[in-house]
Design a protein around this motif. Structure first.
Motif, PDB file in Angstrom:
ATOM      1  N   GLU A 160      -6.620   1.192   1.882  1.00 33.31           N
ATOM      2  CA  GLU A 160      -6.636   1.059   0.427  1.00 33.31           C
ATOM      3  C   GLU A 160      -7.434   2.149  -0.276  1.00 33.31           C
ATOM      4  O   GLU A 160      -6.953   2.768  -1.226  1.00 33.31           O
ATOM      5  CB  GLU A 160      -7.186  -0.312   0.032  1.00 33.31           C
TER       6      GLU A 160
ATOM      7  N   LEU B  29       0.834  -1.202   0.000  1.00 36.90           N
ATOM      8  CA  LEU B  29       0.000   0.000   0.000  1.00 36.90           C
ATOM      9  C   LEU B  29       0.870   1.254   0.000  1.00 36.90           C
ATOM     10  O   LEU B  29       0.543   2.251  -0.657  1.00 36.90           O
ATOM     11  CB  LEU B  29      -0.926   0.000   1.216  1.00 36.90           C
ATOM     12  N   LEU B  30       1.978   1.213   0.737  1.00 35.25           N
ATOM     13  CA  LEU B  30       2.892   2.352   0.751  1.00 35.25           C
ATOM     14  C   LEU B  30       3.460   2.598  -0.641  1.00 35.25           C
ATOM     15  O   LEU B  30       3.535   3.753  -1.104  1.00 35.25           O
ATOM     16  CB  LEU B  30       4.019   2.095   1.750  1.00 35.25           C
TER      17      LEU B  30
ATOM     18  N   ALA C 227      -4.462   4.934  -0.138  1.00 34.46           N
ATOM     19  CA  ALA C 227      -3.369   4.647  -1.062  1.00 34.46           C
ATOM     20  C   ALA C 227      -3.761   4.879  -2.512  1.00 34.46           C
ATOM     21  O   ALA C 227      -2.959   5.353  -3.316  1.00 34.46           O
ATOM     22  CB  ALA C 227      -2.885   3.210  -0.867  1.00 34.46           C
ATOM     23  N   ASP C 228      -5.005   4.532  -2.872  1.00 32.18           N
ATOM     24  CA  ASP C 228      -5.359   4.558  -4.297  1.00 32.18           C
ATOM     25  C   ASP C 228      -5.516   5.957  -4.860  1.00 32.18           C
ATOM     26  O   ASP C 228      -5.475   6.147  -6.078  1.00 32.18           O
ATOM     27  CB  ASP C 228      -6.622   3.726  -4.550  1.00 32.18           C
TER      28      ASP C 228
ATOM     29  N   ALA D 180      -3.911   8.728  -2.949  1.00 31.20           N
ATOM     30  CA  ALA D 180      -2.937   9.526  -2.185  1.00 31.20           C
ATOM     31  C   ALA D 180      -3.631  10.656  -1.437  1.00 31.20           C
ATOM     32  O   ALA D 180      -3.260  11.824  -1.554  1.00 31.20           O
ATOM     33  CB  ALA D 180      -1.855  10.070  -3.116  1.00 31.20           C
TER      34      ALA D 180
ATOM     35  N   ILE E 222      -2.189   3.741   6.663  1.00 32.52           N
ATOM     36  CA  ILE E 222      -2.472   3.697   5.227  1.00 32.52           C
ATOM     37  C   ILE E 222      -3.501   2.602   4.967  1.00 32.52           C
ATOM     38  O   ILE E 222      -3.309   1.451   5.350  1.00 32.52           O
ATOM     39  CB  ILE E 222      -1.198   3.416   4.407  1.00 32.52           C
TER      40      ILE E 222
ATOM     41  N   ARG F  98       2.111   1.882  -3.453  1.00 30.38           N
ATOM     42  CA  ARG F  98       1.040   2.441  -4.282  1.00 30.38           C
ATOM     43  C   ARG F  98       0.816   3.912  -3.956  1.00 30.38           C
ATOM     44  O   ARG F  98       0.615   4.735  -4.860  1.00 30.38           O
ATOM     45  CB  ARG F  98      -0.248   1.651  -4.052  1.00 30.38           C
ATOM     46  N   LEU F  99       0.869   4.249  -2.664  1.00 27.62           N
ATOM     47  CA  LEU F  99       0.718   5.644  -2.236  1.00 27.62           C
ATOM     48  C   LEU F  99       1.811   6.511  -2.845  1.00 27.62           C
ATOM     49  O   LEU F  99       1.538   7.625  -3.333  1.00 27.62           O
ATOM     50  CB  LEU F  99       0.766   5.703  -0.708  1.00 27.62           C
TER      51      LEU F  99
END
Length: 259
Positions: free
Chosen positions: A201, A56-57, A166-167, A169, A199, A59-60
């Motif tokens: 999703e 997730l990080l 994450a998706d 930011a 964080i 992706r962020l």
């Protein structure tokens, strides 16, 4: 719409759903079923493995690039404090030449001990702590005026956040006593500090936590919940993208990874 039109419309919907004319469903049953499904997501969200949280990080970080959002993962509070001190030293105020920083009174921000980290620079660090007031009363006017002036004078505002999606930011921040929205809005540079576990999703997980997580549900919604996706931006004039028109021109997000 006549009763016949209404019946024809509902009939078309039933047909599309492959339901017989006599098949009826109560909306309470549908809501109850959805509630059970969402509530079941809570353990999965809260018990993610370290590998899943790091995904997730990543992706962020990628989503932040398109928003001019700098996401900086660091192992602990001490390294974050040093990074913020370096940022304060490198950056210059947008207006004037005097540097000052304003920071939330928040457990995570207090762990940074920013005043100690920036002691060599002689840059004051104001904390959003209003003077004590009796229960049910507003803090003294002088205390609120002083805090307002400190926020306006500061070129960097430091906050934490409740969650980060994450998706997209997106930071999600509730306002609370001594944690005003103005710290993320008025200074030219906004610095946010969160932990890896914060964080999540997407919006679906956020709403699930807000409604079904016992901890979040116990507090409920505060008087303001802000969604921040990158620094302030506008393209109103000739479709030219400008940062800082209606808020901070920069947003730096530090993520304490714990490793």
């Amino acid at each position: 719409m006549t009763p016949n039109d209404q019946e024809r419309f509902i009939g078309n919907v039933r047909s599309a759903l492959r339901l017989s004319p006599n098949d009826t469903r109560c909306f309470q049953d549908l809501v109850a079923q959805a509630s059970d499904e969402y509530a079941a997501l809570i353990p999965r969200i809260k018990n993610r493995s370290d590998a899943e949280r790091l995904e997730l990080l990543d992706r962020l970080i990628e989503e932040g690039k398109t928003l001019n959002l700098e996401v900086i993962p660091l192992p602990d509070a001490e390294s974050v404090a040093s990074a913020i001190a370096q940022l304060v030293e490198e950056k210059e105020p947008e207006w004037g030449s005097t540097k000052s920083v304003v920071a939330w009174q928040h457990p995570l921000i207090e762990r940074l001990d920013l005043a100690k980290a920036m002691a060599g620079q002689k840059v004051p660090v104001y904390v959003t702590r209003l003077e004590h007031a009796p229960d049910g009363e507003l803090p003294p006017d002088a205390s609120r005026r002083r805090l307002r002036t400190q926020v306006i004078d500061s070129f960097i505002g430091v906050t934490s956040a409740d969650f980060c999606l994450a998706d997209t930011a997106t930071l999600v921040m509730k306002t609370r006593p001594n944690q005003p929205r103005s710290v993320s809005l008025v200074p030219s540079i906004h610095v946010a500090v969160i932990e890896l576990r914060q964080i999540i999703e997407n919006l679906g997980e956020l709403y699930t936590l807000l409604k079904y997580d016992p901890v979040a549900n116990a507090e409920g919604l505060t008087n303001c919940m802000t969604f921040i996706s990158g620094p302030s931006k506008t393209g109103d004039i000739e479709l030219v993208l400008i940062h800082g028109a209606h808020g901070p021109r920069e947003l730096h997000l530090y993520v304490i990874t714990g490793s």
